[in-house]
Design a protein around this motif. Sequence first.
Motif, mmCIF file in Angstrom:
data_model
loop_
_atom_site.group_PDB
_atom_site.id
_atom_site.type_symbol
_atom_site.label_atom_id
_atom_site.label_comp_id
_atom_site.label_asym_id
_atom_site.label_seq_id
_atom_site.Cartn_x
_atom_site.Cartn_y
_atom_site.Cartn_z
ATOM 1 N N VAL A 171 52.581 -5.928 79.577
ATOM 2 C CA VAL A 171 51.202 -6.387 79.708
ATOM 3 C C VAL A 171 51.120 -7.901 79.533
ATOM 4 C CG1 VAL A 171 48.899 -6.319 78.658
ATOM 5 C CG2 VAL A 171 50.159 -4.195 79.034
ATOM 6 N N ARG A 172 51.866 -8.432 78.566
ATOM 7 C CA ARG A 172 51.899 -9.886 78.378
ATOM 8 C C ARG A 172 52.432 -10.576 79.632
ATOM 9 N NH1 ARG A 172 51.311 -11.811 73.134
ATOM 10 N NH2 ARG A 172 52.290 -13.756 73.770
ATOM 11 N N GLN A 173 53.466 -10.011 80.224
ATOM 12 C CA GLN A 173 54.019 -10.593 81.437
ATOM 13 C C GLN A 173 53.017 -10.505 82.589
ATOM 14 O OE1 GLN A 173 57.552 -8.682 83.088
ATOM 15 N NE2 GLN A 173 58.386 -10.698 83.609
ATOM 16 N N ALA A 174 52.336 -9.364 82.704
ATOM 17 C CA ALA A 174 51.322 -9.211 83.744
ATOM 18 C C ALA A 174 50.182 -10.192 83.536
ATOM 19 C CB ALA A 174 50.794 -7.769 83.752
ATOM 20 N N GLY A 175 49.777 -10.395 82.275
ATOM 21 C CA GLY A 175 48.728 -11.362 81.984
ATOM 22 C C GLY A 175 49.140 -12.774 82.361
ATOM 23 N N TYR A 176 50.406 -13.099 82.112
ATOM 24 C CA TYR A 176 50.929 -14.431 82.458
ATOM 25 C C TYR A 176 50.877 -14.662 83.969
ATOM 26 C CZ TYR A 176 54.549 -17.932 83.431
ATOM 27 O OH TYR A 176 55.252 -19.016 83.914
ATOM 28 N N TYR A 177 51.376 -13.705 84.747
ATOM 29 C CA TYR A 177 51.376 -13.865 86.197
ATOM 30 C C TYR A 177 49.963 -13.808 86.775
ATOM 31 C CZ TYR A 177 56.461 -13.610 86.321
ATOM 32 O OH TYR A 177 57.803 -13.877 86.144
ATOM 33 N N ALA B 202 40.094 -10.639 91.098
ATOM 34 C CA ALA B 202 41.042 -9.591 90.703
ATOM 35 C C ALA B 202 42.015 -10.124 89.656
ATOM 36 C CB ALA B 202 41.804 -9.083 91.928
ATOM 37 N N SER B 203 42.526 -11.337 89.864
ATOM 38 C CA SER B 203 43.476 -11.908 88.908
ATOM 39 C C SER B 203 42.791 -12.266 87.593
ATOM 40 C CB SER B 203 44.159 -13.140 89.513
ATOM 41 O OG SER B 203 43.213 -14.101 89.927
ATOM 42 N N PHE C 7 44.096 -9.284 77.764
ATOM 43 C CA PHE C 7 43.548 -9.603 76.441
ATOM 44 C C PHE C 7 43.004 -8.345 75.758
ATOM 45 C CE2 PHE C 7 42.984 -14.189 77.759
ATOM 46 C CZ PHE C 7 43.789 -14.718 76.759
ATOM 47 N N THR C 8 42.336 -7.483 76.523
ATOM 48 C CA THR C 8 41.756 -6.277 75.913
ATOM 49 C C THR C 8 42.851 -5.332 75.416
ATOM 50 O OG1 THR C 8 41.601 -5.024 78.002
ATOM 51 C CG2 THR C 8 39.734 -6.424 77.409
ATOM 52 N N TRP C 9 44.006 -5.352 76.091
ATOM 53 C CA TRP C 9 45.118 -4.524 75.615
ATOM 54 C C TRP C 9 45.583 -5.007 74.248
ATOM 55 C CZ3 TRP C 9 47.852 -0.242 75.815
ATOM 56 C CH2 TRP C 9 49.128 -0.222 75.228
ATOM 57 N N VAL D 136 47.861 -18.897 80.218
ATOM 58 C CA VAL D 136 49.230 -19.029 80.738
ATOM 59 C C VAL D 136 50.198 -19.231 79.585
ATOM 60 C CG1 VAL D 136 50.765 -20.444 82.137
ATOM 61 C CG2 VAL D 136 48.469 -19.914 82.975
ATOM 62 N N PHE D 137 49.852 -20.098 78.651
ATOM 63 C CA PHE D 137 50.711 -20.378 77.498
ATOM 64 C C PHE D 137 50.648 -19.231 76.474
ATOM 65 C CE2 PHE D 137 49.272 -24.380 79.310
ATOM 66 C CZ PHE D 137 50.471 -25.021 79.542
ATOM 67 N N HIS D 138 49.480 -18.634 76.357
ATOM 68 C CA HIS D 138 49.312 -17.527 75.409
ATOM 69 C C HIS D 138 50.219 -16.355 75.763
ATOM 70 C CE1 HIS D 138 47.183 -14.651 72.786
ATOM 71 N NE2 HIS D 138 47.289 -13.820 73.800
ATOM 72 N N PHE D 139 50.227 -15.967 77.032
ATOM 73 C CA PHE D 139 51.026 -14.815 77.439
ATOM 74 C C PHE D 139 52.491 -15.164 77.656
ATOM 75 C CE2 PHE D 139 46.748 -13.366 78.989
ATOM 76 C CZ PHE D 139 46.645 -12.282 78.134
ATOM 77 N N ARG D 140 52.778 -16.429 77.892
ATOM 78 C CA ARG D 140 54.165 -16.851 78.097
ATOM 79 C C ARG D 140 54.930 -16.878 76.782
ATOM 80 N NH1 ARG D 140 58.007 -16.566 81.889
ATOM 81 N NH2 ARG D 140 59.435 -18.354 81.850
ATOM 82 N N ALA D 141 54.254 -17.326 75.706
ATOM 83 C CA ALA D 141 54.923 -17.438 74.415
ATOM 84 C C ALA D 141 55.133 -16.068 73.802
ATOM 85 C CB ALA D 141 54.080 -18.311 73.478
#
Length: 251
Positions: A11-17, A70-71, A79-81, A228-233
């Motif tokens: 999910v973090r990776q999906a959020g990043y992309y 959509a993105s 974030f909700t996850w 982008v930084f939140h989900f990447r880290a």
Amino acid sequence: MSSIEQLDNQVRQAGYYAALGCLLVTIPSLFLPLDAPAGMAAEQADRIAWLVENRSVFVTAWVVQILAMASLTAVLLAFTWQLALARPLRGLLAALFALVSFVAFIIPKFIAVWTIPQLAQALASGGIGSELAQPLLLILNVSAPFSLFTSFDYLGFWLYAVVSLLIAGPLLAGGRISKACGLALGGYGILYHGVVGGVLAGVIGPEAVESCAMGAAALLMIAVVVAVFHFRASPESVGEALPGEHAPGRG
């Protein structure tokens, strides 16, 4: 690693992309026209002529809008996850509002891609259905803030504001990057509700609705940049897990 931890990483990776994708499609959206040049002030005949002449550009512009929404919805769902891992009921409620917001957005944008070009073509050619097309094109004006078309759009942005307020609090309790996301989302949620209140109270007139709403929405784009930084880290490296979240690698 447990299945929940694996899903959390995915999910973090999906959020990043999704955040990267949102930023990428936003760039062409700034240059593609969503309506005739005169916007709300355009005469019906001028709008029809413009739509017929610029059909492919108009459709492309609204397809890009679909991709952007959509993105952006995917970012909010990511974030909700994270929120649901710590506060399940609040996370579930935020996810529900995020999904309903996408429905509110996809309806007018599909109408823009599918229905409006056909209405303009029918009116320009005077063929079958042209009598029905005339009032429909007026109702589906993409610039007037009180048209059926834009009402769905503003509904979607209001639902985004509700989701943002639900997410913002827990994010503010996280690390620096999470706090930045929380501030941007919380600011958007508050400002957009202020815009809605101003319109309902008659303080904000029709000519100012779009500029006020888009001004508030700028905070959403700031939140996407920070996301982008939140989900990447990784949570364990920067302490970005929400309070109570079971981050990968933690006991």
